[in-house]
Design an enzyme around this catalytic site. Structure first.
Site, PDB file in Angstrom:
ATOM      1  CG  HIS A  13      -1.869   1.169   1.232  1.00 42.43           C
ATOM      2  ND1 HIS A  13      -3.233   1.010   1.320  1.00 42.43           N
ATOM      3  CD2 HIS A  13      -1.683   2.508   1.146  1.00 42.43           C
ATOM      4  CE1 HIS A  13      -3.830   2.177   1.297  1.00 42.43           C
ATOM      5  NE2 HIS A  13      -2.903   3.118   1.188  1.00 42.43           N
ATOM      6  CG  HIS A  15      -0.710   7.117  -1.045  1.00 44.31           C
ATOM      7  ND1 HIS A  15      -1.929   7.225  -1.671  1.00 44.31           N
ATOM      8  CD2 HIS A  15      -0.948   6.448   0.116  1.00 44.31           C
ATOM      9  CE1 HIS A  15      -2.870   6.671  -0.921  1.00 44.31           C
ATOM     10  NE2 HIS A  15      -2.301   6.190   0.174  1.00 44.31           N
ATOM     11  CE  LYS A  96      -7.890   2.159  -0.814  1.00 43.86           C
ATOM     12  NZ  LYS A  96      -6.764   3.008  -0.447  1.00 43.86           N
ATOM     13  CG  HIS A 133      -9.862   4.701   3.239  1.00 48.23           C
ATOM     14  ND1 HIS A 133      -8.628   5.281   3.395  1.00 48.23           N
ATOM     15  CD2 HIS A 133     -10.635   5.183   4.254  1.00 48.23           C
ATOM     16  CE1 HIS A 133      -8.649   6.086   4.456  1.00 48.23           C
ATOM     17  NE2 HIS A 133      -9.853   6.050   4.987  1.00 48.23           N
ATOM     18  CG  HIS A 171      -4.908   2.315   5.655  1.00 53.18           C
ATOM     19  ND1 HIS A 171      -6.258   2.325   5.890  1.00 53.18           N
ATOM     20  CD2 HIS A 171      -4.737   3.006   4.505  1.00 53.18           C
ATOM     21  CE1 HIS A 171      -6.860   2.999   4.934  1.00 53.18           C
ATOM     22  NE2 HIS A 171      -5.957   3.418   4.076  1.00 53.18           N
ATOM     23  CG  ASP A 244      -1.639   4.882   3.994  1.00 51.11           C
ATOM     24  OD1 ASP A 244      -1.686   5.284   2.820  1.00 51.11           O
ATOM     25  OD2 ASP A 244      -2.421   5.269   4.885  1.00 51.11           O
TER      26      ASP A 244
HETATM   27  C1  NCD Z   1      -3.467   9.110   1.997  1.00 56.83           C
HETATM   28  C2  NCD Z   1      -2.975  10.149   0.988  1.00 56.83           C
HETATM   29  O1  NCD Z   1      -2.451  11.194   1.396  1.00 56.83           O
HETATM   30  O2  NCD Z   1      -3.083   9.909  -0.221  1.00 56.83           O
HETATM   31  N1  NCD Z   1      -3.502   9.710   3.304  1.00 56.83           N
HETATM   32  C3  NCD Z   1      -3.475   9.077   4.485  1.00 56.83           C
HETATM   33  O3  NCD Z   1      -3.601   9.739   5.519  1.00 56.83           O
HETATM   34  N2  NCD Z   1      -3.299   7.779   4.573  1.00 56.83           N
HETATM   35  C4  NCD Z   1      -4.789   8.568   1.573  1.00 56.83           C
HETATM   36  C5  NCD Z   1      -5.204   7.341   2.342  1.00 56.83           C
HETATM   37  O4  NCD Z   1      -4.630   6.270   2.177  1.00 56.83           O
HETATM   38  O5  NCD Z   1      -6.136   7.461   3.156  1.00 56.83           O
HETATM   39 ZN    ZN Z   2      -3.264   5.106   1.577  1.00 58.04          ZN
END
Ligand code: NCD
Ligand code: ZN
Length: 341
Positions: A13, A15, A96, A133, A171, A244
């Protein structure tokens, strides 16, 4: 000096953002992880196969040794045709589901599961995992109860209706999530972040408000952290690593309405080692970080190795993030494990 050697891990997971912001972020993950599931919550989101392929190209152009596993962002308008196409694109591995309004860039998320029912039927038929999520979004719901209520009111009915659908509850942050995931069959798994294993909700307020500890789902109380540690180190293959790691520019975090997201990639595996060491379970780290995720996604396990040494170093105050800067977890503080170069 104490060292541990692991099969190279994967991040299930992650970003990475896009454009100029990506270079430093990709490098931070690729220094350690072989593969990662790339979240599709860009602006605009990655909703089609063509967009996912273009996004993958951007990532591979930065580092072609790193293997991004792409995802599509489920919206009220996702078509069954787009799902059917996925069988010809093995590098797009999952879809997702963000409840609309649940987190960063989730405005295009699903407003009502009834609207994506046929898409879910197709995913079940073609065995495409749904990554969730798991938080309800009603403004009246206490922010600390959102995950628990999601499990009762959305996830449980969803699983009743789609018993063959493979699902990852992403998460997870609560004892209720640990118990629910444990109680179901092996179609349901969960990722756990390093920051939820190491911090509780006090860390949002130590000496003042801590915007860099704000993420979604928000940090919970200590009993929940203990439940997550127990799950992660249990040897149960339903629980695996997903950082995450979610970078935001300093200007988006240190402001009157800061974004959710913790940037953990620069020390991710080191922080997981610290968490596992806290409960004398370093021997369980390799399977959590390197085996169970690959097994769940029906992918081969990695064969390269990495070594971590017990060595204290100081996390920098910030990293470049395109033309801006991003503050990592533990900025200017000590990290107790280090990836050997
Ligand atoms: C994530 C993001 O910034 O893209 N933020 C987070 O707090 N985890 C989005 C997500 O996974 O909820
Ligand atoms: Zn995330």
């Amino acid at each position: 000096m104490q060292t541990i050697t692991l099969t190279q891990p994967d991040d299930w997971h992650l970003h990475l953002r896009d454009g100029v912001n990506m270079a430093s972020v990709v490098a931070a993950t690729a220094r350690c992880f072989a593969r990662a599931i790339i979240m599709p919550n860009l602006k605009p989101p990655i909703t089609t196969v063509n967009q996912a392929i273009a996004y993958k190209k951007q990532i591979v152009n930065i580092d072609n040794n790193f293997k991004p596993l792409m995802t599509l962002y489920l919206t009220d308008n996702t078509s069954v045709d787009e799902i059917v196409k996925l069988k010809d694109f093995p590098d797009i591995v999952a879809v997702k589901y963000y409840p609309a309004g649940a987190t960063t860039n989730s405005d295009s998320g699903v407003t009502d599961l009834a609207k994506v029912w046929q898409v879910l039927e197709a995913m079940q038929k073609y065995d495409i995992p749904l990554l969730i999520h798991g938080e309800v979004t009603a403004a009246t719901t206490d922010v600390f109860d959102r995950e628990k209520l999601f499990i009762e009111s959305v996830l449980d009915p969803l699983i009743e209706n789609f018993p063959e659908l493979r699902i990852v509850l992403e998460h997870i942050t609560t004892q209720e999530a640990v118990e629910y995931v444990t109680s179901r069959n092996n179609k349901l798994a969960a990722t756990i972040t390093a920051h939820h294993l190491l911090m509780n909700r006090n860390d949002l307020f130590t000496g003042g408000i801590r915007p860099h500890h704000y993420c979604l789902p928000v940090l919970k109380r200590e009993t929940h952290r203990q439940a997550l540690l127990k799950a992660a180190t249990s040897g149960n293959p339903k629980f695996f690593l997903g950082t995450d790691s979610a970078p935001h520019a300093i200007s988006s975090k240190e402001t009157s309405c800061g974004c959710a997201g913790i940037y953990s990639a620069p020390a991710a595996i080191e922080l997981y080692a610290e968490a596992f060491e806290q409960v004398q379970a370093l021997d369980k780290l390799e399977a959590f970080a390197s085996f169970y995720g690959a097994d769940f996604y029906h992918l081969t396990r990695n064969t390269e190795k990495i070594t971590l040494k017990k060595h204290t170093w100081k996390m920098p105050s910030h990293f470049e993030f395109g033309t801006q800067k991003v503050v990592p977890i533990r900025a200017e503080q000590e990290i107790y494990w280090q990836l050997a170069k």
